[in-house]
Design a protein around this motif. Structure first.
Motif, PDB file in Angstrom:
ATOM      1  N   ARG A 107      43.956  34.259  38.408  1.00  0.00           N
ATOM      2  CA  ARG A 107      43.296  35.556  38.592  1.00  0.00           C
ATOM      3  C   ARG A 107      43.974  36.314  39.732  1.00  0.00           C
ATOM      4  O   ARG A 107      43.490  36.362  40.871  1.00  0.00           O
ATOM      5  N   THR A 108      45.109  36.877  39.432  1.00  0.00           N
ATOM      6  CA  THR A 108      45.918  37.570  40.422  1.00  0.00           C
ATOM      7  C   THR A 108      45.949  39.063  40.131  1.00  0.00           C
ATOM      8  O   THR A 108      45.635  39.514  39.026  1.00  0.00           O
ATOM      9  N   GLU A 155      43.793  46.913  41.959  1.00  0.00           N
ATOM     10  CA  GLU A 155      44.478  46.195  43.037  1.00  0.00           C
ATOM     11  C   GLU A 155      43.648  46.192  44.316  1.00  0.00           C
ATOM     12  O   GLU A 155      43.630  45.195  45.050  1.00  0.00           O
ATOM     13  N   ARG A 156      42.958  47.282  44.599  1.00  0.00           N
ATOM     14  CA  ARG A 156      42.146  47.343  45.814  1.00  0.00           C
ATOM     15  C   ARG A 156      41.023  46.310  45.775  1.00  0.00           C
ATOM     16  O   ARG A 156      40.593  45.806  46.819  1.00  0.00           O
ATOM     17  N   TRP A 157      40.541  46.001  44.595  1.00  0.00           N
ATOM     18  CA  TRP A 157      39.452  45.024  44.488  1.00  0.00           C
ATOM     19  C   TRP A 157      39.842  43.685  45.108  1.00  0.00           C
ATOM     20  O   TRP A 157      39.006  43.003  45.702  1.00  0.00           O
ATOM     21  N   PHE A 158      41.115  43.327  45.005  1.00  0.00           N
ATOM     22  CA  PHE A 158      41.553  42.036  45.527  1.00  0.00           C
ATOM     23  C   PHE A 158      41.511  41.991  47.058  1.00  0.00           C
ATOM     24  O   PHE A 158      41.545  40.900  47.637  1.00  0.00           O
ATOM     25  N   SER A 159      41.447  43.136  47.706  1.00  0.00           N
ATOM     26  CA  SER A 159      41.292  43.163  49.163  1.00  0.00           C
ATOM     27  C   SER A 159      39.820  43.054  49.566  1.00  0.00           C
ATOM     28  O   SER A 159      39.515  42.872  50.752  1.00  0.00           O
ATOM     29  N   LEU A 160      38.930  43.145  48.605  1.00  0.00           N
ATOM     30  CA  LEU A 160      37.491  43.118  48.882  1.00  0.00           C
ATOM     31  C   LEU A 160      36.836  41.813  48.449  1.00  0.00           C
ATOM     32  O   LEU A 160      35.866  41.367  49.062  1.00  0.00           O
ATOM     33  N   GLU A 161      37.350  41.215  47.376  1.00  0.00           N
ATOM     34  CA  GLU A 161      36.802  39.956  46.876  1.00  0.00           C
ATOM     35  C   GLU A 161      37.962  39.066  46.425  1.00  0.00           C
ATOM     36  O   GLU A 161      39.023  39.558  46.053  1.00  0.00           O
ATOM     37  N   ASP A 162      37.733  37.772  46.439  1.00  0.00           N
ATOM     38  CA  ASP A 162      38.740  36.800  46.011  1.00  0.00           C
ATOM     39  C   ASP A 162      38.266  36.146  44.715  1.00  0.00           C
ATOM     40  O   ASP A 162      37.420  35.242  44.732  1.00  0.00           O
ATOM     41  N   PRO A 163      38.770  36.617  43.553  1.00  0.00           N
ATOM     42  CA  PRO A 163      38.278  36.079  42.281  1.00  0.00           C
ATOM     43  C   PRO A 163      38.621  34.617  42.047  1.00  0.00           C
ATOM     44  O   PRO A 163      38.009  33.972  41.187  1.00  0.00           O
ATOM     45  N   THR A 164      39.582  34.066  42.802  1.00  0.00           N
ATOM     46  CA  THR A 164      39.906  32.656  42.634  1.00  0.00           C
ATOM     47  C   THR A 164      38.793  31.764  43.168  1.00  0.00           C
ATOM     48  O   THR A 164      38.755  30.569  42.856  1.00  0.00           O
ATOM     49  N   ARG A 165      37.890  32.346  43.969  1.00  0.00           N
ATOM     50  CA  ARG A 165      36.791  31.563  44.549  1.00  0.00           C
ATOM     51  C   ARG A 165      35.452  31.925  43.925  1.00  0.00           C
ATOM     52  O   ARG A 165      34.403  31.508  44.418  1.00  0.00           O
TER      53      ARG A 165
END
Length: 344
Positions: A107-108, A155-165
């Protein structure tokens, strides 16, 4: 009656959907030929209004913003043009939902952005009218820019939440419950997370910017609505309500308490009484605001010299603001940059 469920530390939160009744048996015998009736003169019956049967967060907000807008959307079902903002919101929501189909390690951000073209094609397949958005874009420049803006939000979402966790218990979950008063509440929750402790978190993605602090209560209206539905369904109080603003990179959280949701229920009941009164009397007054400039119904609005469609109508009507993903009932978009179209 059909139930879905999600586990909550040994408990199950039931999600009630509409019931399906079997079709009545039809007789195979021919009915007798009736005797000619004696003509009688009688006054024509006046049709009764279509009574709204349920309430969703978006339609509740419509009525609070402008009762006449609620009528146009729920009772008259007037068509609205698709907008770039609402369609982009739908596209981003679809990408974030589909990303969780992949294993956690995959999930990158590049994988999420790679989903955008396919999800856009899927939107066009299900809603061909969206092609009108870029009908005059012969060179494809606007479409390319628009898809790029969707990539930035994802892309900004990945700075707010970590979907790998994260392992969501539910995504795009349709919920519905009936209160003791008879009011039926329904909606679609973007994501439900359940911690190992059993705590429930309701998450909603917004593709616009976070409101100023003085307007945060209005922003939480939808989330408290969903929390009330879950609470009344199974007596499970959500531990946290979380709004993720992809437009500004902010996360707004709120931890509800029973008194909050009890007040929310009283507010919705008062709102529903006002909706029923307007339905019975036909008194749907416009409430002019700066948002009128975004409205698609100016031609039939008295504030702009228009005349609404004939009223009353005669058939019960469901609230089209929140429907299961498989439904073909058209829902309405929002021009505030936060919303999205109806499920597809």
């Amino acid at each position: 009656m059909v139930f879905r469920s999600l586990s909550v530390a040994g408990r199950r939160v039931c999600v009630m959907s509409t019931s399906e009744l079997p079709a009545p048996q039809r007789s195979t015998q021919e009915p007798p030929t009736p005797e000619p009736a004696t003509p009688q003169l009688s006054a024509p019956q006046q049709p009764t209004p279509r009574q709204p049967m349920s309430l969703s967060p978006s339609r509740a907000s419509d009525f609070m913003q402008c009762p006449l807008l609620y009528r146009f959307r729920v009772i008259d079902r007037l068509p609205e043009k698709p907008s770039e903002a609402a369609t982009r919101g739908t596209l981003v929501h679809a990408v974030l939902e589909r990303l969780f189909d992949a294993p956690a390690a995959e999930r990158t951000a590049p994988r999420a952005k790679a989903l955008i073209p396919g999800q856009w094609d899927r939107l066009l397949e299900n809603k061909p009218e969206l092609s009108e958005l870029f009908a005059e874009d012969a060179e494809g420049e606007r479409l390319t820019r628009w898809l790029g803006e969707a990539e930035e939000l994802v892309e900004r979402w990945f700075s707010l939440e970590d979907p790998t966790r994260l392992e969501p218990a539910e995504r795009e979950m349709f919920v519905e419950t009936e209160l003791e008063s008879g009011l039926r509440l329904r909606g679609v929750i973007d994501r439900v997370d359940i911690a190992p402790t059993g705590d429930v978190r309701i998450v909603d993605y917004k593709t616009g910017k976070a409101p100023r602090p003085e307007y945060s209560e209005g922003a939480l209206f939808q989330m408290k609505f969903y929390a009330l539905v879950i609470w009344r369904l199974k007596n499970v109080l959500p531990r946290r309500l979380q709004l993720v603003y992809l437009g500004s990179g902010d996360v707004l959280t709120y931890d509800p308490v029973p008194d909050d949701l009890a007040r929310m229920e009283r507010k919705l009941l008062a709102l529903w009484d006002a909706i029923k009164q307007a339905t019975e009397t036909g008194d749907w007054r416009p409430r002019p605001t700066k948002l009128c400039g975004w409205c698609d119904h100016q031609e039939v609005c008295p504030e702009f010299g228009g005349t609404p469609p004939p009223y009353p109508l005669s058939t019960p009507v469901e609230d089209p603001g929140a429907v299961p993903r498989e439904s073909t009932v058209p829902a309405h978009s929002s021009e505030d940059g936060q919303g999205r179209m109806g499920p597809v």
